[in-house]
Structures are given as C-alpha cells and as structure tokens.
Scaffold this motif. Structure first.
Motif, PDB file in Angstrom:
ATOM      1  N   VAL A 137       0.831  -1.209   0.000  1.00  0.00           N
ATOM      2  CA  VAL A 137       0.000   0.000   0.000  1.00  0.00           C
ATOM      3  C   VAL A 137       0.866   1.259   0.000  1.00  0.00           C
ATOM      4  O   VAL A 137       0.470   2.294  -0.566  1.00  0.00           O
ATOM      5  N   PHE A 238     -10.108   0.714  -0.308  1.00  0.00           N
ATOM      6  CA  PHE A 238      -9.202   0.536   0.828  1.00  0.00           C
ATOM      7  C   PHE A 238      -9.377   1.679   1.825  1.00  0.00           C
ATOM      8  O   PHE A 238      -9.421   1.449   3.045  1.00  0.00           O
ATOM      9  N   SER A 262      -3.778  -3.875   4.756  1.00  0.00           N
ATOM     10  CA  SER A 262      -3.527  -4.249   3.361  1.00  0.00           C
ATOM     11  C   SER A 262      -3.606  -5.758   3.157  1.00  0.00           C
ATOM     12  O   SER A 262      -3.793  -6.228   2.039  1.00  0.00           O
ATOM     13  N   VAL A 267      -9.344  -7.127   0.413  1.00  0.00           N
ATOM     14  CA  VAL A 267      -8.561  -5.972  -0.035  1.00  0.00           C
ATOM     15  C   VAL A 267      -7.753  -6.371  -1.269  1.00  0.00           C
ATOM     16  O   VAL A 267      -7.050  -7.380  -1.265  1.00  0.00           O
TER      17      VAL A 267
END
Length: 499
Positions: A137, A238, A262, A267
């Motif tokens: 991420v 997210f 994450s 996700v």
C-alpha cells in the motif's frame, strides 16, 4: 571513504574479498508524513562523515515469504536506501555497474537479503548495487485525491518512481565508487524483473541504463498493469475499509495499521498501474510501438515456475482429473488447451500441468517481453530456460525439487550458493552457478553473455519453426523453443487479465 552529491560516506573494507562495501546509503528523502504517497524527493545533504557500514531498514511489508533472509536493521517507512559493493582501489575507475531490484510480488523483499549479496559479482569487476523501494500500500496506492495533487495528474507507482530515483542517483554518483554511469545494467527477479520491463518502457528512465536482465516476470501479457481508474477505485475501497475519510487522515494513520489492513480479506493487491506518468500508455502499447528502451536484454524463466499439484487442487494426477481441471479453467477452449498441454498419462499430466501452471503464473508474461523486444527493440535478446533443480535440504526434510522452482536461479546467477545454508549444494550446483554467473557477468560487461569457457549462447533468432533459446543447468546448451503456440493461446484467452 567516498564523496557523493549529498556528502561524505565511510564504508567498510573487506580484506578477505578485496572489496569496499557501502550499505544503507540514502538515495531519497524519507517518504514519511506529508511525503507518504509522493514521488521520492531529493535526500538532504549532511555535514561530516556519514557511516555506511550497515544496511538501512527494509520497507514496510508483511511476513509473506519464508525464504527471505534479511540482514537489515528492522522495518520502517524510512527505507529508501541502497547498497554498493565495489573492488577496492576501483574508486575513480570506470567499471560496469549492475543495479538489482528484489522480487516479492511488490509486497515483500529487501536489498539486504543474502541471495542478492553483491560481493561475488563485485569480485568479477562489477560495481554491484541493490536498492530498496516502497512496497504494498505504501508503494502502489492510487487515489483520485493523489492524482489531484500531482502535477502530472498521476497516482500510484511510487515504488517504481523510487527505482527511477535510485537510477538517477547511480547516474550521478556511481563514478565515486569506480562505476561507469554509461555502463549500467538493471536486473531483477519476479517483481524485480517486472520492474525492469517497466523501467524499459518508462520515459522517465530512458538513458539511465544500457542493458537489462529479467529473471521470470514482466508487466505484459497476463501481468499487465490495470488502468489508473481501476486502481483508483480499489484505492478508494481501501480508504473506506480503514475508515479514513480524507487523504490527510490516511496519511496520519500509523504505518503498522495500514500494513495490517492491506492484508485483510477482500482488499485488492497493490501493484503497478498505467498511471499516465511513469507509464504514459500500457506497456503492451509502448513495446508494440517500439517506444521502449532499445537495449540488449537477457531474459528467461525457470522449468518449474508452477506445479501441477496446484492446478489439480491436490487431486491425483490422473488424465480424468487433469481434463476436468483444464475444463474448469478454459471452458469451451479446453480442447485447444489440451492439445497444447496434453495429459494422456500420469507423466504427461505432471509435465503439462507443471508447464501450464508455470506459464499462467509468470512464464507467459516473460515470453511476451522477450517476443516484443526481439520484434521492436532493435537490440540483441538472449533467452534462457533455467533447468537446475535445487538439491536436497541439509536437514534431510526434503529431497531435490523436480525442476527449477520460481526464484531458484537467483543464488546461481549472483554467485551466492554459499549464503544459502538450507540446501546441500553439490559439485554440479557449483558448476552450474559458475556458468550462470559467468553469463550474467559477461552480459553486464559487454551486452553479450558469451565468453571463454562457456557453452555458446546464441541471441534469439527464428530457426526450424521456433526460437533459439539457452537451457542452463547440468547440461547447458542451446535448443529450439517451439512453445509460442502455448503463449499465443494464453494471450487470446486472457486478453484483459491484469496484475
């Protein structure tokens, strides 16, 4: 001691290897606070002598891979560091340079890993550099709010922009370590190989490298990056998932909380995107137009990138089970798939199932890169098939692998078998490593892997209905690869697949 643009560095001299090693060199400002999800910024200059004797922290990552052996001092968002191995007394010389990017699915990896150690290649007269780049991420989040604050209206790809910043640092500073900025090879495995294919496509890295090595992976075929709007939608999902209602709140969240989230179920994985800046168009369009870097490429994949057992969901390798698995995947095109990957008996199921699993994972994308570069790249391409299985484990817990597994070639190619204490390396493994590292070293120095004492490796060219390719293993030799039909089928079947 060396002087770089931002100040003076003191490294470590290893009398045993005859090398000077500089570790934990900052090549960009720490990407923290307001700089989280920003392109890398210039490193602040320092006064006095900065110690460069220890690896910097590895970038934020979840413990996804059991085979990663780190020597870094912990984990941090402040992770944009690189490491240099160079022959002593080379400072001021003009040696060829390798800049190597680690693999790990853009979610793991570190420049301190033992398998990427630069000492062996440096002893062959190559200034060797490993680079940390942002992951997961932190490296690849895309949001409309990030695009809105970008002068280029781009978002995502921060980890790839880190790599460009590292290459610029090498261009500006590597001469201080004895390296020639006009003789830079970029290399990497898996996500690192995908990075190399992307750097060749990006206008931002043009001219920063003169040769490229790709070990299993490319941002083409079934691994092509999604368009920015899709990545932005995944980024917004997210943001909602973690309960942040603005970019400022997301930037204020603890790194550990973002990292944990994450990995939550549902996700989407974070990875490269066609952002309009680092990648102004899709890599497929760039390579098709011949707009990528026209530089020599050494590229290939391994004989066991995937395994039939995964394809069969652990069912017995019978022709009936295999046919059923292929039909589930390919539907009406199953008969065509079975012609290309036949499984009429147990041995055939194991061989074709392993080939299909490996192709779908990463070998197809790697072939696509090789094929585009040989067609439009205006430079030699050297295509390999690494076939040496790793031997039995030293503790007796497992025998040799049937084939060369994904990432299995790294220690052979970089001369680091001794650093991996898991396997009981044999004399054959040592010989295969000497050949493989010899090819890599020659290519880094000249753009051609061939050299004294090595089996001849012809550049890719059409021959007898296929393409010339080099098998690297206990029996290293060139052969005619006729697998294009498999990859062309997968390209037709999965034209819209993304990373």
């Amino acid at each position: 001691m060396v002087h770089v643009d931002s100040g003076a560095l003191s490294g470590i001299h290893d009398a045993g290897t005859g090398l000077d090693e500089f570790k934990g060199i900052p090549y960009a400002a720490p990407p923290v606070g307001a700089l989280r999800w920003k392109p890398p910024q210039p490193v602040a200059a320092w006064s006095g002598l900065r110690a460069a004797g220890h690896f910097g922290p590895r970038c934020m990552q979840r413990p996804l891979f059991s085979d990663m052996v780190f020597r870094s001092a912990g984990m941090s968002e402040d992770c944009l560091y690189l490491n240099v191995w160079t022959p002593a007394h080379a400072h001021g010389g003009m040696l060829p340079v390798l800049v190597y990017f680690y693999g790990g699915g853009f979610a793991g990896g570190d420049g301190s890993e033992l398998r990427y150690d630069g000492a062996s290649l440096a002893q062959r007269g190559i200034v060797t550099v490993t680079v940390n780049y942002r992951l997961d991420v932190f490296g690849f989040l895309a949001l409309p709010a990030l695009a809105a604050e970008s002068p280029q209206h781009a978002a995502g790809n921060y980890g790839l922009l880190d790599q460009v910043a590292a290459l610029r640092w090498v261009h500006d500073n590597i001469a201080a370590f004895g390296g020639d900025p006009r003789q830079v090879t970029i290399g990497g495995e898996s996500a690192g190989s995908m990075s190399v294919s992307a750097l060749m496509a990006s206008p931002l890295s043009k001219g920063l490298m003169q040769r490229a090595i790709g070990e299993s992976g490319a941002v083409l075929g079934n691994l092509k990056p999604p368009p920015l709007d899709l990545s932005e939608r995944q980024g917004e999902a997210f943001m909602q998932h973690v309960g942040a209602h603005s970019l400022a709140k997301l930037r204020a969240m603890p790194a550990a909380a973002l990292l944990k989230a994450s990995g939550d179920q549902g996700v989407a994985e974070f990875g490269p995107t066609t952002d309009g800046y680092f990648l102004p168009r899709s890599p497929e369009a760039i390579y098709a137009a011949g707009a990528q870097a026209h530089i020599p490429l050494l590229v290939g994949s391994n004989s066991q990138e995937g395994y039939y057992a995964n394809l069969l969901a652990r069912q017995a390798p019978t022709p009936a089970n295999y046919r059923a698995a292929v039909q589930r995947q390919f539907g009406k095109q199953a008969d065509e798939a079975l012609k290309l990957y036949p499984g009429r008996d147990e041995a055939g199921v194991k061989a074709s199932g392993t080939a299909l699993a490996g192709d779908q994972f990463i070998a197809f994308a790697t072939w696509r890169w090789m094929d585009w570069q040989r067609r439009t790249g205006d430079a030699p391409v050297y295509y390999y098939h690494f076939e040496q299985p790793r031997p039995a484990k030293r503790d007796g817990s497992a025998g040799p692998d049937p084939g060369a597994v994904h990432s299995g070639e790294i220690e052979y190619a970089l001369g680091n078998l001794a650093g991996n204490r898991v396997y009981a390396w044999t004399a054959t493994d040592q010989r295969v490593s000497a050949v493989t590292e010899g090819y890599w070293a020659n290519f880094i120095k000249t753009g051609d892997p061939n050299g004294l004492g090595l089996p001849h490796w012809p550049a890719v060219a059409a021959k007898d209905g296929g393409l010339l390719r080099q098998a690297i293993g206990a029996d290293t030799h060139s052969f005619v690869d006729r697998n294009a039909a498999r990859y062309e089928f997968l390209q037709r079947f999965e034209p819209d697949a993304h990373l």
